[in-house]
Design an enzyme around this catalytic site. Sequence first.
Site, PDB file in Angstrom:
ATOM      1  N   ASP A 234      51.954  49.644  38.818  1.00 40.65           N
ATOM      2  CA  ASP A 234      51.653  48.594  39.836  1.00 40.65           C
ATOM      3  C   ASP A 234      52.903  47.650  40.088  1.00 40.65           C
ATOM      4  O   ASP A 234      53.208  47.046  39.085  1.00 40.65           O
ATOM      5  CB  ASP A 234      50.220  47.899  39.604  1.00 40.65           C
ATOM      6  CG  ASP A 234      49.156  48.805  39.599  1.00 40.65           C
ATOM      7  OD1 ASP A 234      49.245  50.118  40.347  1.00 40.65           O
ATOM      8  OD2 ASP A 234      48.049  48.517  39.147  1.00 40.65           O
ATOM      9  N   ASP A 390      39.447  53.958  46.159  1.00 40.27           N
ATOM     10  CA  ASP A 390      39.083  52.979  45.317  1.00 40.27           C
ATOM     11  C   ASP A 390      37.529  52.754  45.442  1.00 40.27           C
ATOM     12  O   ASP A 390      37.131  51.839  46.141  1.00 40.27           O
ATOM     13  CB  ASP A 390      39.544  51.818  45.720  1.00 40.27           C
ATOM     14  CG  ASP A 390      41.229  51.721  45.314  1.00 40.27           C
ATOM     15  OD1 ASP A 390      41.622  51.935  44.151  1.00 40.27           O
ATOM     16  OD2 ASP A 390      42.266  51.288  46.016  1.00 40.27           O
TER      17      ASP A 390
END
Length: 535
Positions: A234, A390
Amino acid sequence: MIALLDYGAGNVRSVRNAIAALGYSLADVRTPEDILTAERLIFPGVGAFGPAMQRLRELGFEGPLREYLRAGRPFLGICIGLQSLFEGSEESPGVAGLGLIPGLVKRFDNSVLSVPHMGWNGLRLQRECELLEDAGARRFYFVHSYFAEPDASNRDWVLAETDYGRPFISAVQRGEVAAVQFHPEKSGAAGLEVLRRFLAGQCILDQAAAGHEPAVGSQSEPTALAKRIIACLDVRTNDHGDLVVTKGDQYDVREQGEVRNLGKPVDLAKRYYDEGADEITFLNITAFRDFPLVDQPMLKVLRRASEQIFVPLTIGGGIRAFTDQNGQTYSALGVATEYFRSGADKVSIGSEAVLIAEAFHARGGHGDGSSAIEQIARVYGNQAVVISVDPRRVYVESPEASSHHCIQTLEPGPNGEGYCWFQCTIKGGREGRDLDVLQLVQACEQLGAGEILVNSIDRDGSGRGFDLELLKMVRAGVRIPVIASSGAGCPEHFTALFAAVDVEAALAAGIFHRREVPIAAVKRELSDRGVSIRA
């Protein structure tokens, strides 16, 4: 002169970088005449058969390329570069290939296989050759939905076969004309060695064996697709403007008020490559993601990473149509193209995919050609599009209490609820939508996505292991490859995942960043348990 035939689709930067890393200079084919003056010609291809052949014809390359090939001059085709040598492909009915090799390229049967065939597989050598010497003991990276079938008409071309449901042609050679279905530029040290041999002219072929059974002592065992271990980074700017790798717990990336800094993106990615990661994923979560083409630092990360890392790179963040601050409009395809040209092999679409799926269902279950998924898959192929999901659990007392796909769970809810459904979220998990995970992934598969990355908000950063119930639901619902993510805390969690669910890959971040679990330890555990991996 080593010439690269770049017809304008897919990630060819990695091929350029691999050749440069081997110490060779490269010239681009810019005119039809450049093909005929080349001493060695490389034709890499990522994308769909029809657009690739159409582009060759538009550029005036087809005639000179045929002439070059008929003369038997040094040639290396990669992926579409191999498929283009055949007469045609089921991918693009009515579009003629170069016709050098008899046969029609066919599609894998997705009723029994995950398609695309994506990952690290082996070669079964059919003839002795310098180009693939010792390659029978190695694995190479494949990513394709269509294959060339070996038969009596093309037997004298077949250099190697690979198994995926059935044997298919993974390498061909006649004289100095060769092509491979796998991507040597994405196959680590083994792939770089194949490229080096071609560039050095080490392509001698045992012509006496052409058209006959494999030589005595050659590999004869079936090949196997390895389970992939993917390292995820990330990436975002911290409060000081530095681009860093971070990691959140339940997606919160701050620690004591500061953005958690776990290292520099390229340095960390290179470490994972050296440690044996099968793929590397960058998720761009910076404030720039609404204007990704202005986010030059992230594009620079991709360019620098692709100079040093020769396994597949995926980039996520901002893959959608947008209008910048100056009123300039960009298509999702344009954004993806810039990422591909900067070194990405695949793009990952997250929140935008949820909105696309909602529109898909609102239209009665069909696309209209305008979505990011459809646009990118049409030009670059299904394998170029990853959908990042997600979801979070929503507990209910019974399946009748929700209109969504529910499961009976072994992890009861806070009030003892025995059922749950998995709600899709957007904006980094901050906003839930009236869409469940099956509605999302099935819509995206129909629209042309080639792979599903399944995260879990409930398991993220927990170290409790992957959400097997969620993953079983997704795996049963689609026929494209699935990547499991979120929750890994030890090597045994990877073993438990692959034993319980037939997913193609597992992804982790924090445990690798913090060196809590080395990639080598994961692979050693899997190997000890009999799971097929790339060593």
